[in-house]
Structures are given as structure tokens and as C-alpha cells.
Design a protein around this motif. Structure first.
Motif, PDB file in Angstrom:
ATOM      1  N   ALA A  99      22.675 -37.891 -22.196  1.00  0.00           N
ATOM      2  CA  ALA A  99      23.197 -37.354 -20.944  1.00  0.00           C
ATOM      3  C   ALA A  99      24.528 -38.004 -20.591  1.00  0.00           C
ATOM      4  CB  ALA A  99      22.190 -37.579 -19.818  1.00  0.00           C
ATOM      5  N   SER A 100      24.637 -39.307 -20.863  1.00  0.00           N
ATOM      6  CA  SER A 100      25.869 -39.994 -20.501  1.00  0.00           C
ATOM      7  C   SER A 100      27.044 -39.503 -21.342  1.00  0.00           C
ATOM      8  CB  SER A 100      25.694 -41.512 -20.652  1.00  0.00           C
ATOM      9  OG  SER A 100      25.474 -41.816 -22.016  1.00  0.00           O
ATOM     10  N   LYS A 101      26.748 -38.984 -22.542  1.00  0.00           N
ATOM     11  CA  LYS A 101      27.812 -38.416 -23.378  1.00  0.00           C
ATOM     12  C   LYS A 101      28.301 -37.094 -22.806  1.00  0.00           C
ATOM     13  CE  LYS A 101      27.645 -41.493 -26.643  1.00  0.00           C
ATOM     14  NZ  LYS A 101      28.604 -42.563 -26.381  1.00  0.00           N
ATOM     15  N   SER A 102      27.480 -36.458 -21.973  1.00  0.00           N
ATOM     16  CA  SER A 102      27.815 -35.100 -21.535  1.00  0.00           C
ATOM     17  C   SER A 102      28.675 -35.089 -20.282  1.00  0.00           C
ATOM     18  CB  SER A 102      26.517 -34.306 -21.283  1.00  0.00           C
ATOM     19  OG  SER A 102      25.781 -34.930 -20.253  1.00  0.00           O
ATOM     20  N   GLY A 103      29.077 -36.266 -19.827  1.00  0.00           N
ATOM     21  CA  GLY A 103      30.017 -36.308 -18.708  1.00  0.00           C
ATOM     22  C   GLY A 103      29.344 -36.406 -17.355  1.00  0.00           C
ATOM     23  N   GLU A 104      30.111 -36.955 -16.385  1.00  0.00           N
ATOM     24  CA  GLU A 104      29.613 -37.245 -15.032  1.00  0.00           C
ATOM     25  C   GLU A 104      29.013 -36.010 -14.357  1.00  0.00           C
ATOM     26  OE1 GLU A 104      29.423 -39.894 -11.558  1.00  0.00           O
ATOM     27  OE2 GLU A 104      29.941 -40.309 -13.646  1.00  0.00           O
ATOM     28  N   LYS A 105      29.727 -34.869 -14.478  1.00  0.00           N
ATOM     29  CA  LYS A 105      29.318 -33.644 -13.787  1.00  0.00           C
ATOM     30  C   LYS A 105      27.970 -33.136 -14.280  1.00  0.00           C
ATOM     31  CE  LYS A 105      31.832 -32.214 -10.502  1.00  0.00           C
ATOM     32  NZ  LYS A 105      33.233 -31.826 -10.409  1.00  0.00           N
ATOM     33  N   LEU A 106      27.846 -33.075 -15.614  1.00  0.00           N
ATOM     34  CA  LEU A 106      26.653 -32.459 -16.208  1.00  0.00           C
ATOM     35  C   LEU A 106      25.445 -33.373 -16.167  1.00  0.00           C
ATOM     36  CD1 LEU A 106      27.880 -30.448 -19.316  1.00  0.00           C
ATOM     37  CD2 LEU A 106      26.404 -29.646 -17.474  1.00  0.00           C
ATOM     38  N   GLU A 107      25.688 -34.677 -16.074  1.00  0.00           N
ATOM     39  CA  GLU A 107      24.600 -35.641 -16.241  1.00  0.00           C
ATOM     40  C   GLU A 107      23.347 -35.333 -15.416  1.00  0.00           C
ATOM     41  OE1 GLU A 107      25.864 -39.771 -16.209  1.00  0.00           O
ATOM     42  OE2 GLU A 107      23.785 -40.403 -16.126  1.00  0.00           O
TER      43      GLU A 107
END
Lengths: 402, 402
Positions: A99-107
């Protein structure tokens, strides 16, 4: 006020009786208190507190939730809690990394999507019978840990440290809990199961004897004693649930005393099923026999039936002793032989009954004769089901190497 | 590898079947997921997080622990959790105030002494049947909260704020949980109980019919169908535990649909007890009837017995419809009248049997005749127990104002 006083004193007498009948029950309360005090040392003793800190809460919660009456129950809950926490935490850490790889918004979306998915799957898995029987609590803990860690990941910096702390405190709680549970006056589910089976078998023996004695007794001697004895089969009918749960929990117990590794706890439930079959017949017998309002005791077959009932009771009592003491006895073999002879005798007598009835038609009404037939046939059916019980006990003795 | 594949596919088919048979089970999983997501909003949404903070953990735990399959189960756990938390916290705050007066040195001893005392008492109280049935979970939560607050008091400055935070987050968890549970495809324990009772009654009807049909059928037409039908009574024997727990949980449910306030859930367990009494007799009947290896069907009493069995089945089916639809039907009264006539007829036929037997001694062996007597008498016993079921259903209808 007097009514209230009477109620309170009645209630406290009842409560006192629960404790006096089985002192291990109040002892269980004290054991929980001791375990809680041991855990709270982590709060009170400075060096220990520095090691664990505020997370000691988890250890307290673990003790309260995991500490069960029997060792098996505590083992089941403790191991499930540990396994559920560790697997849930590991999966959540993995998910957090993704999740942390997917960026702040998507997390948040990735995290809560995974929570829904996992919670739904895990909760549904509790309907699968094997999971329900062995890992029900573990699945709950798994869902709890996973959602807790996954959600915390959004706000907490050092997630791995949080997870390790949690696992460590829970492990402390489980260890203290199991230690107190197994070392101070332990109550073993396996022993309880063994005792319950033996006791129910004895009750069944008295019930078979009591029913038949009651039927052939002179009505004037309305034997309340025999009737009370014959009620025992009801506890056989009603103890399926506790037998099943005890057999389930006993599997988690480490070897202790005569209960070795791989003790055949399943076989106890089979013995219990055979006893229940016998108890169904006793129930029919007692309602058939009890229905009549006789004016005098039936004369015919009385001896043969009483003898069969006594032999049935003796076989059951011998088998009960075998189970209770966990030994094989030769007497059981003799008792079974005697019992078979008595049953054969009854069958012969039953065959001659019509001729005897023809001789005394004046004395015996038709309804009475029919009832006698039914009682005798049900008794033969009971004898057959007792053979089933003896067979199941024999298998148990072989499997458990009595 | 092929064996493993077969095992996996077999297992997944079984799991699929559990879900397909009752779609509410996978729906339950999804509901838990939804509730968890709603709760985790308190973590993700800034203004909500500022209000609750890290304590949101308690809300997550509450949802996982409180969310049960039925609304009654969730109500029971939710209300117990709230009550246990509040009473435990209040007591602990009081104790903390007393302990703090006793000085720095003594404080740990007072606190842990009170923890032992309360934990022991509360744990022991779980053995009292009423407490066990209604407040088991509440007592666990009470002990947990009390020890947590009492122990925290030693290190935490503002204990009251901690306690209020905890109660608030748990209340949030309980409210979300109950909302999701009761609003999205709710599963009511009361309805389940109603349905289970009706379904078991129907199974019992088929079992009585099947047993007798099987006994009087030509052995060449070995009717596997009738035998399979007659197995239904076993589920009546085995559902005591689930009936008791559902009746227990249903009491916590708010009025819904036809299940008003004070719905007589206790009466269902009485109906079930009456059905179980009938099922015991069916069990004896089927083992008595099944024991024989007949070469041809018994000729005598066949009509009368089959008629009684059919009427028994009809009465049970009518009663089952009454329970399932929650209405009173006139047809039940007619069915009972028919059934009484049939039973009387059977009793008369049974009285004439010896004369008929005397005519055909060549055709009927003694053993066969005796078995016939027993089957007929057990059938009459079954009829009597069905009257008990009808009576219990009547009481239920009156109490629940069907």
C-alpha cells in the motif's frame, strides 16, 4: 422485606452449593486473580515496565480472554491467539508495504479494500465445520490483528516495532496464563471427559435397573426411590454438547498422567453416542411402562426381566469402572457372559409366554399382556444397545492401551 | 499431485456449497468487512481522528469481537460489552481513589489485592447458570476493564479521561456494529428459531410416516426412499444446543415483524422438548422395526398402523405450517380429530389381534407377532407424544397471539 431476605439467602445458598460441590470452581477464580496479578507486575515493577511499557494492557487482556476453566480450553485459546496475531500481523505488514508503494492518496483505499476482503473471507471461513471446531477464536484474532495493524499503518511511523511489541506482550500473557492454568490445581478436559463418560454410564446402569424394578414392583410399594434412580438417563441424553466440546478441547492438551500423546478422545464421543442410543430406548421403556395405572404387579416374566435388567446394570457398572480407572477387568468379560445367558433366557421365556397367558387369561388382561410384550422387547433392545456400548468401550481400551 | 488436486477441489466444492446453500453466510462476511471499514474511517479521516485518536483501536476490536451472525448475538455481546466496560471502569475509578489515599507505597498492593478479589469473584460468578446464560461475556469484559483501569492508574495521570475515551470508542464500535448488523440483511435469531422448529416438525412427520411405511412395505421393494425420509428425526435429536442458544439470543432482539415485545421464545424450547420426546420413540421404533430380517411384509394391522402414521404426519405437518406461517389454522383441529379416530381404531384392532392371530397361526410366527405388538404400541406412544407437541404448539400460539 422478608420475601427479599428469603430470596437473597436462597440465592446465596445456591451459589455456596456450586462452590462447595466442586471446590475447583472457586479455585479457578483465584487462579485468574493470580495470573492477573503476575501480569500487572509488568506495570508495577520499574525495570519490567521500561521493557514493555503501556503495551502491558495487551498482556492483561490476553490473560482475561485466554484463561479458561480447563487446561485444554486455555491451550486452545492461547495458541489460537498467538497464531492468529502472528499471521494477521505478518499479512498486514506485507499489505502495508504494498500500500505504501501505491502513494499517499491511494493508500487508505488499498488498506481498507484489503481489510474488507480479508475480514469477509476469514469470517465466512468460520462456517466451515473444521475451522469452526479448531480455529474459531484464531480467526477472530486474525481479523482483529489484521485490521488493527493495517489501519494503524496510516498514522504510525514504526509499524514493525508496534507489531513486535504487541506480539511480545501477547506472548507474555499467554505464557503466564498457561503456566498458572497448568501448574496450579490444573483441570484437564481429558480427565473431565473420562469422568463424565464413566459417571453417565453408571447413571444409565441405575436407570435400566430402576425402570424395570419400578415396573414389576407392587404398586402399593410405589417406590419413589427406584423412580428417582431411573431419572439418571436424562443426563445421558443432555450431555452431548459438553462431551463434544470437552473432546475438542482435550486434543489441545499436552500428555499428562495416563492421557498420553494421541489419546483417542474421539472414541469417547463414540462411546457417548452408543450410550445415548441406549438412553433413547430407556426413555421409551419408561414412558411405555409408566403409562399404565396398574392395580397389581404383573406376575409373568418378572423374574426374567429383573434378571436381565440387573445383568445389564452390572455390565454397565463394570464398563464404567473400566473407563474410570482406565484398566481392563476380567470381571467385565464374565459379566457380559452372564448377561448374554440372561438375555437368551428372557427370549425363551418370551416365546413361552403365550402358552402361560392362555393358562391364566382370567388373571391377565389383554392390555397388560401387550404392555408386557413391549417392555420385554424394549429390554431386549436395550440389551442389544448395551452390547454396542461394551464394544465401544473395548475399542477405547484398545486404542488408549488401558 | 492428482490426489492433492482432488482433495483441494473437493474441499472448495464443500466450501462453495456452504455459501450457496445459505447466501446469508457469505453476506455476513461482507457485513463484517463493511463495519470494519466504517470504523477505520475514524483513522483515515482527519477530523474524526483528531476526536478519537489512537483509541480507535478499541472501536476496531469491539467490532470484531461483538459482530455476530444474528442480531440477537450482536445485541447480547454489544450490550454486555458496554455494561461490562462501564461498570468495570466505574468500580476501578472508585478503587483508584481509595488506593491513592493510601499512599505511594501501599497503592500497588491495594490495587492488585482488589484485582485478585474482584477477578476471582467475577470469574466464579460465571458458574451461576443465570449469569452464564445472560452475562457471560459481560463478566469477562468487566474483569478486563477493571484490571486494565486499576493497573493503569499507577502510571497514567488523567485516569478519568482515559476511561471516558475508552467508553466512547467502545460505544462507537457497538453502535456501528449493531447498525450494520440490524440494517443490512439482518439475520434474526428469533426467526431462525421459528424456522428451525417448523422444519424439525416437518422432518419428524416424514420420519414417523417413513418408519411405518418401511416396516409394512414388501421387503422386495426395499424402499431406500422411505428409509432416507425416516432419518430426519435424528436432526430433531441433535438440535437441542442450537435451539437453546437461539432462544437465549432471541431475547435480546428488539421487536421486529411478527416477533413482538416479549415474544415467548421459551415456549419454543418447550415445543422442541416435546418433539424430542417423540423422536426418542421414533428412534426406538426404527431400531425395533429395523432389527427384523423379514421375508415378507406383515399382513395384520398394516392398514391401521399406516393410517395412524399418515394422520400423525398430517397433524405434525399442519402444526409445522402453523408455526412457520405464525397463524392458527382450523385444519389443524380437523387433523387432530381424524388422528384421534385413527388411534382409537388402532387400539380396537390391537385388541382383536389375538383372535386374528389364532386364525392364521400358520402364517405368522410368534416372533413376528411380538414385533408387531411392539411396533403398534410404540406407534400409540408416538401418537401420545404428538398430542404433547400439538398442546405445546397451542400454548405457543396463544402466548404469541398467532
Amino acid at each position: 422485606a422478608a420475601a427479599l431476605e428469603a430470596k437473597v439467602s436462597g440465592f446465596s445458598k445456591k451459589v455456596w452449593k456450586i462452590g462447595a460441590d466442586d471446590p475447583r470452581k472457586p479455585a479457578y477464580g483465584v487462579k485468574v486473580g493470580i495470573a492477573l496479578t503476575l501480569v500487572s507486575l509488568f506495570y508495577y515493577v520499574r525495570p519490567l515496565y521500561d521493557g514493555v511499557g503501556g503495551n502491558a494492557v495487551w498482556a492483561i487482556m490476553t490473560v482475561v480472554l485466554v484463561f479458561e476453566y480447563t487446561v485444554g480450553g486455555s491451550m486452545y485459546k492461547g495458541l489460537n491467539r498467538l497464531a492468529g496475531t502472528m499471521s494477521g500481523a505478518a499479512l498486514a505488514l506485507g499489505m502495508h508495504w504494498i500500500a505504501s508503494k501505491s502513494g499517499e492518496k491511494l493508500e487508505p483505499f488499498v488498506a481498507s479494500g484489503s481489510v474488507i476482503l480479508l475480514a469477509a473471507t476469514a469470517t465466512f471461513s468460520r462456517f466451515i465445520p473444521t475451522v469452526k471446531a479448531r480455529f474459531d477464536y484464531g480467526v477472530t484474532v486474525f481479523v482483529m490483528t489484521y485490521s488493527f495493524v493495517a489501519v494503524s499503518g496510516y498514522r504510525v511511523e514504526d509499524l514493525a516495532a508496534l507489531v513486535l511489541d504487541r506480539i511480545a506482550t501477547i506472548a507474555i500473557g499467554v505464557i503466564i496464563c498457561l503456566g498458572v492454568c497448568a501448574l496450579i490445581c490444573p483441570v484437564w478436559a481429558g480427565q473431565e471427559l473420562n469422568l463424565l463418560t464413566a459417571r453417565n454410564m453408571e447413571k444409565l446402569a441405575y436407570a435400566v435397573e430402576g425402570c424395570i424394578e419400578d415396573y414389576f414392583a407392587e404398586p402399593s410399594v410405589k417406590r419413589a426411590e427406584a423412580a428417582a434412580k431411573s431419572e439418571g438417563y436424562k443426563s445421558v441424553l443432555g450431555s452431548k454438547a459438553s462431551e463434544d466440546s470437552q473432546a475438542n478441547l482435550a486434543r489441545w492438551e499436552p500428555p499428562h498422567g495416563r492421557f498420553g500423546f494421541g489419546h483417542p478422545y474421539d472414541q469417547y464421543t463414540k462411546v457417548a453416542a452408543a450410550m445415548r442410543h441406549c438412553a433413547y430406548c430407556v426413555e421409551s421403556l419408561s414412558s411405555c411402562a409408566g403409562a399404565s395405572s396398574r392395580e397389581r404387579a404383573p406376575r409373568l416374566l418378572g423374574d426374567a426381566c429383573t434378571r436381565v435388567a440387573a445383568r445389564c446394570a452390572r455390565v454397565l457398572k463394570e464398563a464404567s469402572t473400566c473407563v474410570a480407572t482406565m484398566t481392563t477387568s476380567r470381571t467385565l468379560g464374565f459379566a457380559v457372559a452372564d448377561f448374554n445367558t440372561a438375555v437368551h433366557q428372557l427370549q425363551t421365556d418370551l416365546g413361552n409366554l403365550p402358552f402361560k397367558l392362555a393358562e391364566k387369561t382370567a388373571e391377565t388382561s389383554l392390555a397388560e399382556a401387550m404392555q408386557l410384550f413391549t417392555v420385554a422387547l424394549l429390554l431386549i433392545e436395550i440389551a442389544a444397545s448395551i452390547e454396542g456400548v461394551v464394544h465401544a468401550v473395548g475399542t477405547l481400551a484398545t486404542l488408549a492401551r488401558f
